[in-house]
Design a protein around this motif. Structure first.
Motif, PDB file in Angstrom:
ATOM      1  N   GLY A  30       0.769  -1.139   0.066  1.00 35.63           N
ATOM      2  CA  GLY A  30      -0.011  -0.088   0.008  1.00 35.63           C
ATOM      3  C   GLY A  30       0.907   1.338  -0.018  1.00 35.63           C
ATOM      4  O   GLY A  30       0.300   2.299   0.047  1.00 35.63           O
ATOM      5  N   THR A  31       2.124   1.137   0.208  1.00 35.19           N
ATOM      6  CA  THR A  31       2.852   2.448   0.164  1.00 35.19           C
ATOM      7  C   THR A  31       4.114   2.449  -1.007  1.00 35.19           C
ATOM      8  O   THR A  31       4.884   3.504  -0.827  1.00 35.19           O
ATOM      9  N   GLY A  32       3.784   1.420  -2.069  1.00 34.35           N
ATOM     10  CA  GLY A  32       4.854   1.509  -3.114  1.00 34.35           C
ATOM     11  C   GLY A  32       6.120   0.942  -3.144  1.00 34.35           C
ATOM     12  O   GLY A  32       7.233   1.031  -3.814  1.00 34.35           O
ATOM     13  N   VAL A  33       6.430   0.161  -2.123  1.00 34.20           N
ATOM     14  CA  VAL A  33       7.566  -0.642  -1.627  1.00 34.20           C
ATOM     15  C   VAL A  33       7.595  -1.761  -2.546  1.00 34.20           C
ATOM     16  O   VAL A  33       8.607  -2.079  -3.346  1.00 34.20           O
ATOM     17  N   CYS A  34       6.607  -2.546  -2.681  1.00 32.41           N
ATOM     18  CA  CYS A  34       6.876  -4.067  -2.958  1.00 32.41           C
ATOM     19  C   CYS A  34       6.356  -4.077  -4.640  1.00 32.41           C
ATOM     20  O   CYS A  34       7.010  -5.293  -5.210  1.00 32.41           O
ATOM     21  N   MET A  35       6.072  -3.173  -5.235  1.00 35.99           N
ATOM     22  CA  MET A  35       5.884  -3.011  -6.560  1.00 35.99           C
ATOM     23  C   MET A  35       5.095  -4.241  -7.305  1.00 35.99           C
ATOM     24  O   MET A  35       5.084  -4.458  -8.426  1.00 35.99           O
ATOM     25  N   SER A  36       3.896  -4.617  -6.304  1.00 35.78           N
ATOM     26  CA  SER A  36       3.027  -5.473  -7.035  1.00 35.78           C
ATOM     27  C   SER A  36       2.081  -5.122  -7.716  1.00 35.78           C
ATOM     28  O   SER A  36       1.113  -5.932  -8.319  1.00 35.78           O
ATOM     29  N   CYS A  37       1.767  -3.800  -7.858  1.00 33.77           N
ATOM     30  CA  CYS A  37       0.595  -3.196  -8.275  1.00 33.77           C
ATOM     31  C   CYS A  37       0.938  -2.302  -9.561  1.00 33.77           C
ATOM     32  O   CYS A  37       0.057  -1.231  -9.915  1.00 33.77           O
ATOM     33  N   VAL A  38       2.284  -2.557 -10.231  1.00 31.17           N
ATOM     34  CA  VAL A  38       2.422  -1.708 -11.289  1.00 31.17           C
ATOM     35  C   VAL A  38       1.454  -1.775 -12.585  1.00 31.17           C
ATOM     36  O   VAL A  38       1.234  -2.787 -12.848  1.00 31.17           O
ATOM     37  N   LEU A  39       1.305  -0.626 -13.038  1.00 36.33           N
ATOM     38  CA  LEU A  39       0.691  -0.605 -14.421  1.00 36.33           C
ATOM     39  C   LEU A  39       1.059   0.445 -15.366  1.00 36.33           C
ATOM     40  O   LEU A  39       1.601   1.465 -15.109  1.00 36.33           O
ATOM     41  N   PRO A  40       0.782  -0.044 -16.551  1.00 36.60           N
ATOM     42  CA  PRO A  40       1.302   1.141 -17.684  1.00 36.60           C
ATOM     43  C   PRO A  40       0.075   2.220 -17.997  1.00 36.60           C
ATOM     44  O   PRO A  40      -0.921   2.041 -18.328  1.00 36.60           O
ATOM     45  N   VAL A  41       0.828   3.522 -17.834  1.00 33.77           N
ATOM     46  CA  VAL A  41      -0.224   4.603 -17.813  1.00 33.77           C
ATOM     47  C   VAL A  41       0.444   5.654 -18.651  1.00 33.77           C
ATOM     48  O   VAL A  41       1.774   5.914 -18.400  1.00 33.77           O
ATOM     49  N   ILE A  42      -0.178   6.314 -19.779  1.00 38.80           N
ATOM     50  CA  ILE A  42       0.319   7.390 -20.379  1.00 38.80           C
ATOM     51  C   ILE A  42       0.381   8.741 -19.632  1.00 38.80           C
ATOM     52  O   ILE A  42      -0.723   9.000 -19.305  1.00 38.80           O
ATOM     53  N   GLY A  43       1.820   9.428 -19.625  1.00 42.92           N
ATOM     54  CA  GLY A  43       1.610  10.620 -18.987  1.00 42.92           C
ATOM     55  C   GLY A  43       1.016  12.051 -19.597  1.00 42.92           C
ATOM     56  O   GLY A  43       0.858  11.504 -20.882  1.00 42.92           O
ATOM     57  N   GLU A  44       0.927  12.902 -19.213  1.00 44.90           N
ATOM     58  CA  GLU A  44       0.664  14.098 -19.709  1.00 44.90           C
ATOM     59  C   GLU A  44       1.774  14.485 -20.893  1.00 44.90           C
ATOM     60  O   GLU A  44       1.163  15.118 -21.767  1.00 44.90           O
ATOM     61  N   ASP A  45       2.897  13.938 -20.787  1.00 45.21           N
ATOM     62  CA  ASP A  45       3.806  14.126 -22.013  1.00 45.21           C
ATOM     63  C   ASP A  45       3.957  13.194 -23.084  1.00 45.21           C
ATOM     64  O   ASP A  45       4.454  13.246 -23.842  1.00 45.21           O
ATOM     65  N   GLY A  46       2.754  12.417 -22.946  1.00 45.25           N
ATOM     66  CA  GLY A  46       2.644  11.255 -24.002  1.00 45.25           C
ATOM     67  C   GLY A  46       3.502   9.883 -23.853  1.00 45.25           C
ATOM     68  O   GLY A  46       3.501   9.206 -24.523  1.00 45.25           O
ATOM     69  N   ILE A  47       4.479   9.965 -22.768  1.00 43.89           N
ATOM     70  CA  ILE A  47       5.130   8.904 -22.548  1.00 43.89           C
ATOM     71  C   ILE A  47       4.712   7.879 -21.649  1.00 43.89           C
ATOM     72  O   ILE A  47       4.126   8.168 -20.512  1.00 43.89           O
ATOM     73  N   THR A  48       4.684   6.518 -21.715  1.00 37.69           N
ATOM     74  CA  THR A  48       4.093   5.345 -20.806  1.00 37.69           C
ATOM     75  C   THR A  48       5.053   5.194 -20.000  1.00 37.69           C
ATOM     76  O   THR A  48       6.467   4.804 -20.149  1.00 37.69           O
ATOM     77  N   ARG A  49       4.706   5.218 -18.532  1.00 36.66           N
ATOM     78  CA  ARG A  49       5.200   4.874 -17.438  1.00 36.66           C
ATOM     79  C   ARG A  49       4.758   3.576 -16.705  1.00 36.66           C
ATOM     80  O   ARG A  49       3.596   3.571 -16.676  1.00 36.66           O
ATOM     81  N   MET A  50       5.637   2.626 -16.260  1.00 36.19           N
ATOM     82  CA  MET A  50       5.118   1.722 -15.174  1.00 36.19           C
ATOM     83  C   MET A  50       4.912   2.351 -13.810  1.00 36.19           C
ATOM     84  O   MET A  50       5.871   2.945 -13.366  1.00 36.19           O
TER      85      MET A  50
ATOM     86  N   ARG B 203      -6.903   8.738 -15.069  1.00 35.20           N
ATOM     87  CA  ARG B 203      -7.890   8.930 -16.234  1.00 35.20           C
ATOM     88  C   ARG B 203      -7.862   7.722 -17.122  1.00 35.20           C
ATOM     89  O   ARG B 203      -6.830   7.266 -17.446  1.00 35.20           O
ATOM     90  N   GLY B 204      -9.245   7.390 -17.302  1.00 40.58           N
ATOM     91  CA  GLY B 204      -9.558   6.071 -18.032  1.00 40.58           C
ATOM     92  C   GLY B 204      -8.686   6.051 -19.290  1.00 40.58           C
ATOM     93  O   GLY B 204      -8.415   5.017 -19.728  1.00 40.58           O
ATOM     94  N   GLU B 205      -8.566   7.109 -20.260  1.00 42.37           N
ATOM     95  CA  GLU B 205      -7.978   7.003 -21.447  1.00 42.37           C
ATOM     96  C   GLU B 205      -6.623   7.032 -21.394  1.00 42.37           C
ATOM     97  O   GLU B 205      -5.993   6.817 -22.213  1.00 42.37           O
ATOM     98  N   ARG B 206      -6.036   7.063 -20.210  1.00 39.17           N
ATOM     99  CA  ARG B 206      -4.419   7.098 -20.052  1.00 39.17           C
ATOM    100  C   ARG B 206      -3.922   5.809 -19.638  1.00 39.17           C
ATOM    101  O   ARG B 206      -2.821   5.603 -19.658  1.00 39.17           O
ATOM    102  N   LEU B 207      -4.966   5.025 -19.223  1.00 44.51           N
ATOM    103  CA  LEU B 207      -4.494   3.592 -18.732  1.00 44.51           C
ATOM    104  C   LEU B 207      -4.522   2.708 -19.756  1.00 44.51           C
ATOM    105  O   LEU B 207      -5.397   2.489 -20.633  1.00 44.51           O
ATOM    106  N   ARG B 208      -3.239   2.007 -20.113  1.00 40.40           N
ATOM    107  CA  ARG B 208      -3.284   1.151 -21.287  1.00 40.40           C
ATOM    108  C   ARG B 208      -3.904  -0.428 -20.908  1.00 40.40           C
ATOM    109  O   ARG B 208      -3.073  -1.154 -20.278  1.00 40.40           O
ATOM    110  N   PHE B 209      -4.985  -0.594 -20.908  1.00 36.65           N
ATOM    111  CA  PHE B 209      -5.710  -1.624 -20.674  1.00 36.65           C
ATOM    112  C   PHE B 209      -5.150  -2.958 -21.259  1.00 36.65           C
ATOM    113  O   PHE B 209      -5.009  -3.992 -20.776  1.00 36.65           O
TER     114      PHE B 209
END
Length: 269
Positions: free
Chosen positions: A206-226, A237-243
């Protein structure tokens, strides 16, 4: 389940969650469980109400807790739903126990003068959460079950387009399974309105340490980050999550290896 947790109740904003340790000190279940916060009452001793499904690992242990028992939980965690400054027409979509996270949001939106219409559903009537409260709070409340035991036969995404059209929706908020959120985001895009979706990924810390919940998301700059859904989310934002790429590291994501493949340790979807 309602617990006394004044610090969480005071800081909570709709969309945030708690991460709870289940099974007790001798339990082999080391990972926490991320659960949506259904209600808080800061003025009544600081109570927090959260909802857990019967099939959650450790649900039996949680259900056996009694008055004055202590629980190990952390919260409020994650980024909340963004709330419009001006009154707008909002459609709130939930499936199963994921709907629990929508009602404090509805209350906040109505305080801002926004119209709220609910679309709730599940596989069957006994799994629909909050139908009565939705009917009391919302301008409308449309219910859908896959077996037709309550409301319209079908899924919430089957009735969503008509609700958006009838309510003249300006924005869609959604909580529920990833497959549902994917379709909700697509429907919102068809209507050219934004969507805010709260994902229900596996949360180990729940605090970002274990990295078990990473998702590919498009940032405002158009770059996808995990990104970590427990810290940078759970609301996106629904349109930025790469389902289509959930469970993988897309080849074009920042810092990704040269070839696309399943993320080690992730379950296939």
């Amino acid at each position: 389940m309602t617990v006394v947790a004044p610090a969480i109740a005071e800081r909570f904003r709709p969309g945030q969650f708690v991460a709870i340790s289940v099974g007790g000190t001798g339990s082999p279940m080391l990972m926490r469980r991320g659960l949506p916060i259904h209600d808080v009452k800061p003025d009544y001793g600081g109570t927090v109400e959260f909802v857990f499904p019967a099939d959650l690992p450790g649900a039996g242990w949680l259900a056996e807790r009694r008055v004055r028992d202590s629980l190990d939980l952390v919260g409020p965690l994650g980024r909340p739903f963004p709330v419009p400054r001006d009154p707008v027409h909002c459609v709130l979509v939930g499936s199963g126990y994921g709907s629990a996270g929508l009602f404090m949001l509805a209350d906040r939106l109505q305080q801002r003068g926004s119209r709220v219409d609910f679309v709730l559903g599940a596989t069957s009537a006994d799994r629909v959460f909050g139908a009565l409260r939705a009917r009391r709070m919302g301008q409308t409340a449309t219910l859908a079950t896959e077996d037709g035991s309550l409301g319209v036969r079908g899924r919430v995404t089957d009735v969503l387009p008509q609700v958006i059209e009838d309510a003249r929706g300006d924005v869609v908020y959604a909580c529920g399974p990833m497959a549902m959120l994917r379709t909700v985001a697509a429907v919102a895009t068809e209507f050219a309105i934004p969507s805010q979706v709260a994902v229900r990924e596996i949360v180990g810390c729940g605090t970002g340490v274990c990295m078990s919940c990473v998702l590919p998301v498009i940032g405002e700059d158009g770059i996808t980050r995990m990104v970590r859904s427990c810290v940078e989310g759970p609301v996106f934002r629904g349109e930025r999550l790469r389902f289509d790429d959930v469970g993988t590291i897309p080849f074009d994501a920042l810092g990704a290896p040269g070839a696309r493949g399943p993320v080690e340790g992730f379950r296939e979807r």
